[in-house]
Design a protein around this motif. Structure first.
Motif, PDB file in Angstrom:
ATOM      1  N   TRP A 126      17.703 -35.691  17.132  1.00  0.00           N
ATOM      2  CA  TRP A 126      17.300 -36.444  18.311  1.00  0.00           C
ATOM      3  C   TRP A 126      17.516 -35.685  19.615  1.00  0.00           C
ATOM      4  CZ3 TRP A 126      20.704 -37.599  22.183  1.00  0.00           C
ATOM      5  CH2 TRP A 126      22.071 -37.527  21.902  1.00  0.00           C
ATOM      6  N   THR A 127      18.456 -34.741  19.637  1.00  0.00           N
ATOM      7  CA  THR A 127      18.693 -33.976  20.867  1.00  0.00           C
ATOM      8  C   THR A 127      17.568 -32.984  21.157  1.00  0.00           C
ATOM      9  OG1 THR A 127      19.976 -32.332  19.624  1.00  0.00           O
ATOM     10  CG2 THR A 127      21.195 -34.141  20.665  1.00  0.00           C
ATOM     11  N   GLN A 128      16.683 -32.781  20.193  1.00  0.00           N
ATOM     12  CA  GLN A 128      15.609 -31.807  20.362  1.00  0.00           C
ATOM     13  C   GLN A 128      14.225 -32.442  20.323  1.00  0.00           C
ATOM     14  OE1 GLN A 128      16.489 -28.610  21.052  1.00  0.00           O
ATOM     15  NE2 GLN A 128      18.571 -29.446  20.966  1.00  0.00           N
ATOM     16  N   THR A 129      14.156 -33.758  20.295  1.00  0.00           N
ATOM     17  CA  THR A 129      12.858 -34.421  20.214  1.00  0.00           C
ATOM     18  C   THR A 129      12.269 -34.658  21.602  1.00  0.00           C
ATOM     19  OG1 THR A 129      13.931 -36.599  20.194  1.00  0.00           O
ATOM     20  CG2 THR A 129      13.433 -35.589  18.054  1.00  0.00           C
ATOM     21  N   GLY A 130      11.003 -35.020  21.631  1.00  0.00           N
ATOM     22  CA  GLY A 130      10.338 -35.340  22.888  1.00  0.00           C
ATOM     23  C   GLY A 130       9.945 -34.110  23.686  1.00  0.00           C
ATOM     24  N   ARG A 131       9.649 -34.354  24.949  1.00  0.00           N
ATOM     25  CA  ARG A 131       9.253 -33.274  25.858  1.00  0.00           C
ATOM     26  C   ARG A 131      10.406 -32.898  26.772  1.00  0.00           C
ATOM     27  NH1 ARG A 131       3.282 -34.319  28.514  1.00  0.00           N
ATOM     28  NH2 ARG A 131       2.077 -33.134  26.987  1.00  0.00           N
ATOM     29  N   ARG A 132      10.276 -31.730  27.388  1.00  0.00           N
ATOM     30  CA  ARG A 132      11.270 -31.282  28.344  1.00  0.00           C
ATOM     31  C   ARG A 132      10.578 -30.597  29.519  1.00  0.00           C
ATOM     32  NH1 ARG A 132      15.189 -28.213  25.003  1.00  0.00           N
ATOM     33  NH2 ARG A 132      14.427 -29.632  23.392  1.00  0.00           N
ATOM     34  N   GLY A 133      11.307 -30.425  30.612  1.00  0.00           N
ATOM     35  CA  GLY A 133      10.739 -29.765  31.781  1.00  0.00           C
ATOM     36  C   GLY A 133       9.820 -30.678  32.571  1.00  0.00           C
ATOM     37  N   GLN A 134       8.921 -30.075  33.346  1.00  0.00           N
ATOM     38  CA  GLN A 134       8.065 -30.841  34.255  1.00  0.00           C
ATOM     39  C   GLN A 134       7.127 -31.793  33.517  1.00  0.00           C
ATOM     40  OE1 GLN A 134       5.279 -28.409  36.422  1.00  0.00           O
ATOM     41  NE2 GLN A 134       4.930 -27.018  34.701  1.00  0.00           N
ATOM     42  N   LEU A 159      23.099 -43.717  28.610  1.00  0.00           N
ATOM     43  CA  LEU A 159      21.827 -43.724  29.337  1.00  0.00           C
ATOM     44  C   LEU A 159      21.141 -42.369  29.244  1.00  0.00           C
ATOM     45  CD1 LEU A 159      22.933 -45.658  32.549  1.00  0.00           C
ATOM     46  CD2 LEU A 159      21.775 -46.584  30.536  1.00  0.00           C
ATOM     47  N   SER A 160      21.931 -41.318  29.383  1.00  0.00           N
ATOM     48  CA  SER A 160      21.374 -39.974  29.278  1.00  0.00           C
ATOM     49  C   SER A 160      20.802 -39.720  27.888  1.00  0.00           C
ATOM     50  CB  SER A 160      22.461 -38.936  29.596  1.00  0.00           C
ATOM     51  OG  SER A 160      21.979 -37.622  29.407  1.00  0.00           O
ATOM     52  N   ASP A 161      21.529 -40.128  26.850  1.00  0.00           N
ATOM     53  CA  ASP A 161      21.067 -39.928  25.484  1.00  0.00           C
ATOM     54  C   ASP A 161      19.812 -40.748  25.196  1.00  0.00           C
ATOM     55  OD1 ASP A 161      23.190 -38.244  25.077  1.00  0.00           O
ATOM     56  OD2 ASP A 161      24.403 -39.702  23.966  1.00  0.00           O
ATOM     57  N   ALA A 162      19.787 -42.003  25.691  1.00  0.00           N
ATOM     58  CA  ALA A 162      18.621 -42.858  25.469  1.00  0.00           C
ATOM     59  C   ALA A 162      17.384 -42.278  26.130  1.00  0.00           C
ATOM     60  CB  ALA A 162      18.895 -44.255  26.013  1.00  0.00           C
ATOM     61  N   CYS A 163      17.581 -41.611  27.236  1.00  0.00           N
ATOM     62  CA  CYS A 163      16.466 -40.983  27.951  1.00  0.00           C
ATOM     63  C   CYS A 163      16.012 -39.697  27.253  1.00  0.00           C
ATOM     64  CB  CYS A 163      16.899 -40.685  29.388  1.00  0.00           C
ATOM     65  SG  CYS A 163      15.629 -39.909  30.422  1.00  0.00           S
ATOM     66  N   ARG A 164      16.958 -38.866  26.867  1.00  0.00           N
ATOM     67  CA  ARG A 164      16.621 -37.518  26.411  1.00  0.00           C
ATOM     68  C   ARG A 164      15.938 -37.485  25.049  1.00  0.00           C
ATOM     69  NH1 ARG A 164      21.665 -33.631  25.260  1.00  0.00           N
ATOM     70  NH2 ARG A 164      19.908 -32.298  24.669  1.00  0.00           N
ATOM     71  N   ILE A 165      16.025 -38.569  24.269  1.00  0.00           N
ATOM     72  CA  ILE A 165      15.325 -38.540  22.983  1.00  0.00           C
ATOM     73  C   ILE A 165      13.811 -38.470  23.186  1.00  0.00           C
ATOM     74  CG2 ILE A 165      17.157 -39.771  21.783  1.00  0.00           C
ATOM     75  CD1 ILE A 165      15.465 -42.257  21.823  1.00  0.00           C
ATOM     76  N   THR A 166      13.343 -38.826  24.369  1.00  0.00           N
ATOM     77  CA  THR A 166      11.910 -38.737  24.658  1.00  0.00           C
ATOM     78  C   THR A 166      11.608 -37.877  25.881  1.00  0.00           C
ATOM     79  OG1 THR A 166      12.066 -40.812  25.912  1.00  0.00           O
ATOM     80  CG2 THR A 166      11.324 -40.956  23.622  1.00  0.00           C
ATOM     81  N   HIS A 167      12.472 -37.937  26.908  1.00  0.00           N
ATOM     82  CA  HIS A 167      12.201 -37.280  28.195  1.00  0.00           C
ATOM     83  C   HIS A 167      13.413 -36.450  28.618  1.00  0.00           C
ATOM     84  CE1 HIS A 167       9.444 -40.698  28.096  1.00  0.00           C
ATOM     85  NE2 HIS A 167       8.716 -40.106  29.022  1.00  0.00           N
ATOM     86  N   GLN A 168      13.355 -35.152  28.417  1.00  0.00           N
ATOM     87  CA  GLN A 168      14.434 -34.270  28.834  1.00  0.00           C
ATOM     88  C   GLN A 168      14.086 -33.693  30.204  1.00  0.00           C
ATOM     89  OE1 GLN A 168      16.292 -31.733  25.945  1.00  0.00           O
ATOM     90  NE2 GLN A 168      15.400 -32.844  24.220  1.00  0.00           N
ATOM     91  N   ASN A 169      14.358 -34.513  31.228  1.00  0.00           N
ATOM     92  CA  ASN A 169      13.971 -34.184  32.595  1.00  0.00           C
ATOM     93  C   ASN A 169      14.895 -34.924  33.550  1.00  0.00           C
ATOM     94  OD1 ASN A 169      12.286 -35.250  35.083  1.00  0.00           O
ATOM     95  ND2 ASN A 169      11.390 -33.281  34.510  1.00  0.00           N
ATOM     96  N   ASP A 170      15.349 -34.259  34.596  1.00  0.00           N
ATOM     97  CA  ASP A 170      16.315 -34.853  35.519  1.00  0.00           C
ATOM     98  C   ASP A 170      15.742 -36.055  36.263  1.00  0.00           C
ATOM     99  OD1 ASP A 170      18.217 -33.009  34.791  1.00  0.00           O
ATOM    100  OD2 ASP A 170      17.894 -31.697  36.525  1.00  0.00           O
ATOM    101  N   ASP A 171      14.482 -35.972  36.675  1.00  0.00           N
ATOM    102  CA  ASP A 171      13.882 -37.100  37.385  1.00  0.00           C
ATOM    103  C   ASP A 171      13.677 -38.295  36.456  1.00  0.00           C
ATOM    104  OD1 ASP A 171      13.457 -36.468  40.207  1.00  0.00           O
ATOM    105  OD2 ASP A 171      12.167 -34.858  39.489  1.00  0.00           O
ATOM    106  N   ALA A 172      13.313 -38.027  35.200  1.00  0.00           N
ATOM    107  CA  ALA A 172      13.155 -39.121  34.237  1.00  0.00           C
ATOM    108  C   ALA A 172      14.482 -39.833  34.036  1.00  0.00           C
ATOM    109  CB  ALA A 172      12.624 -38.586  32.915  1.00  0.00           C
ATOM    110  N   TYR A 173      15.567 -39.063  33.950  1.00  0.00           N
ATOM    111  CA  TYR A 173      16.891 -39.680  33.816  1.00  0.00           C
ATOM    112  C   TYR A 173      17.253 -40.466  35.073  1.00  0.00           C
ATOM    113  CZ  TYR A 173      21.921 -40.201  33.948  1.00  0.00           C
ATOM    114  OH  TYR A 173      23.175 -40.726  34.084  1.00  0.00           O
ATOM    115  N   ALA A 174      16.999 -39.890  36.244  1.00  0.00           N
ATOM    116  CA  ALA A 174      17.315 -40.584  37.501  1.00  0.00           C
ATOM    117  C   ALA A 174      16.538 -41.887  37.606  1.00  0.00           C
ATOM    118  CB  ALA A 174      17.021 -39.682  38.695  1.00  0.00           C
TER     119      ALA A 174
END
Length: 320
Positions: A126-134, A159-174
């Protein structure tokens, strides 16, 4: 039934307050679903285009509109199921998304969430799934984060983990964090609907483009309108959609739910998500009494409503 391993925020209050909080949980989900379903057939419309080349007998027919819930509501319900089952596990959330996908219960998925589902099916951690970056700066995490606000055990890591499974992006987390904080502020009445919601959120948000947008909106005069703020952006880019939805939610006391959602949807853009997030936050503030009867009855007519109701009731039961 075994006692829940993760309790609602109502665990530290009396019975009367607990009833109010559970009602706010229900209203949060229902108002979000109403905004989602209402906005789903208006997405990305930018107004009526005058067609002077075609003649219509009796006038041009109006476009047919049909309420339908989308991934905004569906993924929020998936989140509820995982939280009701016990301590949060991001791997379980990813698997819940896969289960919904295989059952044909997901509509209108964004690219990041769809990639995360396929990655999970392929056995990727799960830490490597989804998209990352812009390319991961969408609002998919923000639109499903609200249920976390009702659990005292929630941490920033959750919250960070719930976000990063799909969206690895600082703005998405914010964006997800901002929605979570807004719902919490409504529950604990640090935001009453009369004070400045955006100013209230800013101290707890990381330094991101999204935070800069919120800071800009927080300085607008009290008479700034939803239509005016939409000019800054209201599409699926999280820097546009979440600040816009938060600004809209801040108008709930002034406009009421029906008029608020009507104005959100009239601006076009990502109408289902914008209206869903604004609805979730508004519902958490107003509770069940703030839902107009006609909107609730329209939601109940949807074929998915019994399924939605079952998950809400199961989550409420686990909260006691």
């Amino acid at each position: 039934m075994a006692p829940p391993t993760q309790s609602f925020v109502s665990g530290s209050v009396n019975k009367a307050q607990q009833k109010v909080l559970l009602g706010k949980f229900e209203a949060c989900l229902l108002c979000g679903a109403i905004g989602d379903a209402w906005g789903s057939s208006f997405e990305n419309e930018v107004g009526v285009v005058n067609d002077t080349t075609t003649y219509y007998v009796g006038g041009k027919p109006a476009k047919a509109r049909k309420w339908a819930i989308t991934d905004d509501t569906q993924l929020t319900l998936a989140t509820c199921e995982v939280l009701a089952a016990g301590p949060f596990d991001p791997a379980r959330l990813g698997q819940q998304f896969v289960a919904y996908f295989r059952q044909g219960q997901l509509t209108g998925l964004g690219a990041s969430t769809l990639k995360a589902i396929h990655d999970t099916e392929a056995g990727i951690h799960w830490t490597q799934t989804g998209r990352r970056g812009q390319f991961a700066a969408g609002n998919g995490a923000a639109m499903r984060i609200a249920p976390f606000a009702f659990y005292d055990a929630t941490t920033s890591q959750h919250l960070s983990d719930a976000c990063r499974i799909t969206h690895q992006n600082d703005d998405a987390y914010a964006g997800a964090l901002a929605v979570y904080l807004a719902v919490r502020a409504a529950l604990h009445q640090t935001w009453t609907g009369y004070n400045n919601l955006l100013l209230l959120l800013l101290p707890d948000l990381p330094d991101t483009n999204l935070t800069d947008r919120l800071r800009e909106l927080s300085c607008l005069p009290p008479d700034a309108t939803i239509a005016e703020v939409a000019q800054l952006g209201n599409n699926g880019y999280v820097v546009n959609s979440v600040p816009f939805a938060l600004f809209c939610a801040s108008k709930i006391r002034q406009l009421g739910l029906a008029n608020l959602l009507l104005q959100v949807i009239a601006t076009g853009g990502d109408t289902d998500t914008n209206a869903s997030i604004a609805g979730q936050i508004s519902g958490a503030l107003l509770g069940l009494a703030g839902i107009p009867t006609e909107l609730f009855l329209k939601l109940k007519q949807l074929p998915e409503y019994p399924w939605m109701r079952k998950i809400i009731d199961k989550t409420l039961l686990a909260g006691f």
